[in-house]
Design a protein around this motif. Structure first.
Motif, PDB file in Angstrom:
ATOM      1  N   SER A  19       0.808  -1.221   0.000  1.00 22.70           N
ATOM      2  CA  SER A  19       0.000   0.000   0.000  1.00 22.70           C
ATOM      3  C   SER A  19       0.845   1.276   0.000  1.00 22.70           C
ATOM      4  CB  SER A  19      -0.956   0.010   1.193  1.00 22.70           C
ATOM      5  OG  SER A  19      -0.264   0.213   2.406  1.00 22.70           O
ATOM      6  N   LYS A  20       2.067   1.191   0.489  1.00 23.25           N
ATOM      7  CA  LYS A  20       2.916   2.387   0.580  1.00 23.25           C
ATOM      8  C   LYS A  20       3.955   2.483  -0.533  1.00 23.25           C
ATOM      9  CE  LYS A  20       2.250   2.837   5.537  1.00 23.25           C
ATOM     10  NZ  LYS A  20       2.826   2.679   6.863  1.00 23.25           N
ATOM     11  N   ASN A  21       3.891   1.579  -1.498  1.00 29.60           N
ATOM     12  CA  ASN A  21       4.815   1.619  -2.626  1.00 29.60           C
ATOM     13  C   ASN A  21       4.017   1.636  -3.919  1.00 29.60           C
ATOM     14  OD1 ASN A  21       7.782   1.293  -1.758  1.00 29.60           O
ATOM     15  ND2 ASN A  21       6.659  -0.119  -0.436  1.00 29.60           N
ATOM     16  N   PRO A  22       4.116   2.723  -4.673  1.00 27.24           N
ATOM     17  CA  PRO A  22       3.379   2.802  -5.938  1.00 27.24           C
ATOM     18  C   PRO A  22       3.716   1.625  -6.848  1.00 27.24           C
ATOM     19  CG  PRO A  22       4.373   4.916  -5.389  1.00 27.24           C
ATOM     20  CD  PRO A  22       4.886   3.915  -4.398  1.00 27.24           C
ATOM     21  N   SER A  23       2.754   1.230  -7.660  1.00 29.09           N
ATOM     22  CA  SER A  23       2.910   0.034  -8.487  1.00 29.09           C
ATOM     23  C   SER A  23       4.076   0.120  -9.468  1.00 29.09           C
ATOM     24  CB  SER A  23       1.617  -0.265  -9.231  1.00 29.09           C
ATOM     25  OG  SER A  23       1.277   0.834 -10.059  1.00 29.09           O
ATOM     26  N   GLY A  24       4.527   1.311  -9.807  1.00 25.83           N
ATOM     27  CA  GLY A  24       5.642   1.452 -10.730  1.00 25.83           C
ATOM     28  C   GLY A  24       6.994   1.167 -10.114  1.00 25.83           C
ATOM     29  N   HIS A  25       7.064   1.100  -8.793  1.00 21.00           N
ATOM     30  CA  HIS A  25       8.342   0.860  -8.124  1.00 21.00           C
ATOM     31  C   HIS A  25       8.633  -0.628  -8.048  1.00 21.00           C
ATOM     32  CE1 HIS A  25       8.070   4.930  -5.818  1.00 21.00           C
ATOM     33  NE2 HIS A  25       8.278   5.082  -7.103  1.00 21.00           N
TER      34      HIS A  25
END
Length: 175
Positions: free
Chosen positions: A23-29
C-alpha cells in the motif's frame, strides 16, 4: 520468560507487513526484499513469498551479512574471530525499493551496519526498514518504516525471536 507472539500471530503480522509494504509503494516501483542474517533472512524469505503472491509477480529476495560492518568487532569483549558468512543477493539493487528486514530493532546498530553494507553494493531508489519487533532502547536515530509489533522492554530484558527454520518453532519471547 514470557511469550509475546505465538506462531499464528507471527503469520498474521507478516501478512499485515506485506499489505503495508504494497500500500505504501506505488505500483511502478520495483520492490526487492533483503534480510539481515540470520533471523531477518528467514523473515525476508517469508515476506518475499507473501509479496510475490499479492503482487502476482516475483519479488527478489536476498540475504545480507553485516559482520564486517559492525562497530563492535574490535571491542575487547569480542576478541574471538568473527563468524563472517556470505551475502547472497542474486540481483542488482540499483533503482529498486529495498525492503530491509530484521527480526528486532533495538539500538539501531545492526540497521546502521546493514545500510553501510547495502550502499557498498549499489544505489537503490530507496531503502525501507521492516521489523517483526520494535523495542525501545535506540542508540541511533533509526526508525522502522514497517513495524510488526512494538514492545516496551526493560533495559535488562532481551527479546528472542524463534523461527521454525532455525529453532524448530515460531514464537517471540521476552526474558
Amino acid at each position: 520468560m514470557k511469550v509475546i507472539l505465538d506462531s499464528e500471530r507471527i503469520v498474521d503480522i507478516l501478512r499485515q507487513l506485506a499489505s503495508d509494504i504494497i500500500s505504501k509503494n506505488p505500483s511502478g516501483h520495483e520492490i526487492a526484499v533483503i534480510g539481515i542474517r540470520s533471523r531477518g533472512e528467514v523473515l525476508a524469505q517469508r515476506l518475499a513469498v507473501l509479496l510475490s503472491k499479492k503482487l502476482k509477480k516475483d519479488v527478489p529476495c536476498g540475504t545480507l551479512d553485516i559482520t564486517l560492518y559492525r562497530d563492535d568487532l574490535n571491542l575487547p569483549e569480542n576478541a574471538s574471530q568473527a563468524d563472517v558468512r556470505t551475502t547472497e543477493i542474486g540481483f542488482n539493487i540499483d533503482h529498486k525499493v529495498i525492503i530491509l528486514v530484521d527480526d528486532v530493532l533495538h539500538t539501531g546498530r545492526s540497521t546502521r551496519a546493514a545500510l553501510d553494507a547495502l550502499i557498498d553494493l549499489g544505489r537503490p531508489q530507496a531503502i525501507r526498514l521492516a521489523v517483526l519487533i520494535d523495542r525501545n532502547g535506540r542508540e541511533f536515530p533509526i526508525q522502522a518504516d514497517y513495524v510488526g509489533y512494538k514492545v516496551d522492554a526493560k533495559p535488562d530484558e532481551i527479546v528472542y525471536v524463534h523461527l521454525v527454520e532455525s529453532d524448530g518453532k515460531d514464537e517471540v519471547v521476552i526474558k
